[in-house]
Design a protein around this motif. Structure first.
Motif, PDB file in Angstrom:
ATOM      1  N   GLU A   1      15.863  36.956 -33.853  1.00  0.00           N
ATOM      2  CA  GLU A   1      15.881  37.060 -32.389  1.00  0.00           C
ATOM      3  C   GLU A   1      15.359  38.452 -32.027  1.00  0.00           C
ATOM      4  O   GLU A   1      16.080  39.434 -32.137  1.00  0.00           O
ATOM      5  CB  GLU A   1      17.296  36.850 -31.859  1.00  0.00           C
ATOM      6  CG  GLU A   1      17.858  35.478 -32.205  1.00  0.00           C
ATOM      7  CD  GLU A   1      19.320  35.311 -31.803  1.00  0.00           C
ATOM      8  OE1 GLU A   1      19.549  35.039 -30.601  1.00  0.00           O
ATOM      9  OE2 GLU A   1      20.189  35.461 -32.671  1.00  0.00           O
TER      10      GLU A   1
ATOM     11  N   GLU B   1      15.284  32.468 -27.225  1.00  0.00           N
ATOM     12  CA  GLU B   1      14.947  33.564 -28.106  1.00  0.00           C
ATOM     13  C   GLU B   1      13.691  33.237 -28.934  1.00  0.00           C
ATOM     14  O   GLU B   1      13.397  32.073 -29.210  1.00  0.00           O
ATOM     15  CB  GLU B   1      16.112  33.866 -29.052  1.00  0.00           C
ATOM     16  CG  GLU B   1      17.297  34.543 -28.382  1.00  0.00           C
ATOM     17  CD  GLU B   1      16.986  35.979 -28.004  1.00  0.00           C
ATOM     18  OE1 GLU B   1      16.024  36.554 -28.562  1.00  0.00           O
ATOM     19  OE2 GLU B   1      17.704  36.533 -27.134  1.00  0.00           O
TER      20      GLU B   1
ATOM     21  N   SER C   1      14.557  39.930 -29.282  1.00  0.00           N
ATOM     22  CA  SER C   1      15.097  40.669 -28.136  1.00  0.00           C
ATOM     23  C   SER C   1      16.310  41.501 -28.535  1.00  0.00           C
ATOM     24  O   SER C   1      16.685  42.438 -27.832  1.00  0.00           O
ATOM     25  CB  SER C   1      15.477  39.702 -27.008  1.00  0.00           C
ATOM     26  OG  SER C   1      16.562  38.863 -27.405  1.00  0.00           O
TER      27      SER C   1
ATOM     28  N   THR D   1      11.147  36.609 -24.703  1.00  0.00           N
ATOM     29  CA  THR D   1      11.756  35.274 -24.729  1.00  0.00           C
ATOM     30  C   THR D   1      10.767  34.281 -24.149  1.00  0.00           C
ATOM     31  O   THR D   1       9.783  34.663 -23.500  1.00  0.00           O
ATOM     32  CB  THR D   1      13.051  35.243 -23.896  1.00  0.00           C
ATOM     33  OG1 THR D   1      12.750  35.604 -22.533  1.00  0.00           O
ATOM     34  CG2 THR D   1      14.098  36.201 -24.472  1.00  0.00           C
TER      35      THR D   1
END
Length: 518
Positions: free
Chosen positions: A105, A126, A107, A121
């Motif tokens: 992920e 994600e 982020s 995103t």
């Protein structure tokens, strides 16, 4: 119940993966410009993995910088911002450590620095970042990256394996293309050097840049460095004297004299005196001693033009000079040694003269040490435009004119003319056209009327069908011999006839194959 792949929901994933690899390999093999062809490959990866974007980065070891080479899913501005130092961000770490990295992920990852400023995103979901090194001979050359929606079901190891295979294919293809580019550049550089060498060694007194004239320049430069006798052969008006000057100028005798003798312009009673000199009182009118051309050319070069016109008695004496490098003046008893390089020229068929008893065979073999056949102007038409420009400049200076150019129609007329008088005829035609021009431009109507007729261009077909067929056949044989430089066997292959059949026709039409051996 129908079984579907849990990853993509339809046909077998393994089969699609093999198809993808095959498609990528074909594209890499067929690629002519790898940089532009990588983007479609990135597109195939994105579609196969149901990803958002993919890109290839290349590591420049000289600048220690990593840049995006090709991408799919990134704008031009985003690609331009994608520059990384070694160890910087995910890509920098992958290149530095030579190991793949997976960020589930992005982020939430501090390692993902997002230099391209792309979204972190997709539709609120994600994104996962997978990056593998491009390896070649145990060295990292770059990285291959894929960004896709996060899916906990998919095992990243499978993606790493696929991307590593694709990355290896790209790296090997890139090296192959680079080697080919370097090889091509080396060939271009070598060609440039050869062209420069030709230009440097190109005789300043000879105008032309066709393939045939450049081959002649090569022969001249090769033989000029020796003391061998040269025989220049070809039709009248092709500039044999200029080639003789070029041989002398490029030789180690260039600081000595170049003595020219036109054997056909001197009467038989005077030619021996001109060549070998005479003593005072040797004959009526010989009121003082006179040195001959061979004596004057000592240490340098003597050019015997139209040597095929020498009378038989003079041929005997010339043979002795060539063999022994010594002679006596007419009416003298002193033997004079001479160190002279002989360049001869003729437009006659010496072989036919030998058969008729008009020329000594032993003299022929003495002067035919290094024969150079100079092709007529009609066989090197590519030189006509540059010769025309040269003559226009010459007559502008001579006649205080300002002729600026020649029209296309006029050039076309010059290109189709047969030029029986060769370069001498072309020079006369351009001088006349410069005089006739009224607007500083040479038009077709400024050229002589003879150039505007079928007779002058030898384009009319006279006689019946058999006569026309023979003319065409003869021209085809000449063209084949020209392209093979007089090789009968290769010419027969081009014409798709037997060597015996071609030999019969060569004899029938009286074609001298040796003339094409330039």
């Amino acid at each position: 119940m129908e079984l579907k792949c849990r990853k993509i929901g339809n046909e077998c994933y393994g089969y699609q993966e093999l198809s993808l690899l095959f498609d990528i390999s074909q594209r890499l093999l067929d690629s002519k410009e790898l940089k532009s062809d990588l983007s479609p490959i990135m597109s195939l990866l994105v579609k196969h993995l149901n990803a958002e974007r993919s890109f290839v980065t290349i590591f420049n070891r000289q600048s220690n910088q990593i840049i995006i080479k090709a991408a799919y899913g990134l704008s031009d501005s985003q690609r331009a911002r994608g520059k990384y130092a070694l160890g910087e961000g995910i890509i920098g770490k992958v290149v530095e450590l030579a190991r793949p990295v997976v960020i589930s992920e992005i982020s939430k990852s501090k390692l993902f620095i997002n230099k391209t400023r792309a979204e972190l995103t997709k539709d609120g979901e994600e994104l996962t970042y997978i990056c593998v090194p491009l390896m070649l001979d145990n060295a990292v050359t770059g990285a291959l990256s894929v960004i896709r929606k996060y899916n906990s079901v998919i095992e990243s190891d499978e993606h790493i394996q696929l991307l590593s295979i694709v990355g290896s294919m790209i790296a090997k293809a890139a090296r192959y293309k680079q080697e080919k580019m370097e090889e091509l550049e080396n060939l271009r550089e070598e060609n440039r050097k050869l062209q420069n060498a030709i230009e440097e060694n190109k005789p300043q007194n000879i105008i032309g840049n066709s393939g045939k004239i450049n081959e002649l320049f090569s022969l001249i430069n090769r033989v000029a460095q020796t003391n061998s006798t040269v025989l220049l052969r070809g039709e009248s008006g092709i500039g044999k004297e200029l080639f003789a000057e070029a041989i002398h100028t490029n030789s180690n005798r260039s600081k000595k004299s170049l003595i020219k003798v036109n054997c056909s312009a001197l009467p038989e009673t005077l030619i021996e005196s001109e060549l070998f000199g005479h003593e005072k009182g040797a004959f009526t009118g010989a009121d003082q001693q006179r040195k001959g051309r061979f004596e004057l050319a000592h240490g340098g070069t003597i050019f015997l033009d139209e040597i095929g016109d020498l009378p038989l008695p003079t041929q005997v004496k010339l043979l002795r000079v060539i063999q022994e490098r010594e002679f006596e003046r007419i009416g003298g008893t002193e033997t004079i040694k001479t160190d002279v390089r002989i360049v001869a020229a003729t437009n006659r068929n010496l072989e036919e003269q030998i058969e008729k008893g008009e020329y000594r065979e032993d003299l022929y073999y003495r002067i035919n040490v290094f024969p150079i056949f100079i092709p007529p102007l009609r066989e090197r038409r590519d030189d006509i435009p540059i010769l025309v420009d040269h003559f226009i400049s010459k007559f502008n200076r001579k006649n205080d004119r300002t002729i600026k150019r020649i029209t296309t129609s006029a050039i076309n007329m010059l290109m189709v003319h047969r030029w029986p008088g060769n370069i001498r005829e072309l020079e006369n035609v351009i001088e006349r056209a410069c005089i006739m021009s009224k607007d500083d431009v040479i038009h077709s109507y400024d050229l002589p009327p003879t150039l505007q007729t079928a007779e002058s261009t030898n384009s009319q077909m006279e006689g019946g069908m058999m006569s026309i067929v023979e003319q065409v056949e003869k021209q085809l044989i000449r063209d084949a011999l020209t392209s093979t430089k007089g090789n009968i066997t290769k010419a027969a292959e081009i014409l798709m006839v037997t060597e015996r059949m071609l030999g019969t026709r060569v004899k029938k039409y009286g074609i001298d194959a040796w003339r094409f051996k330039v």
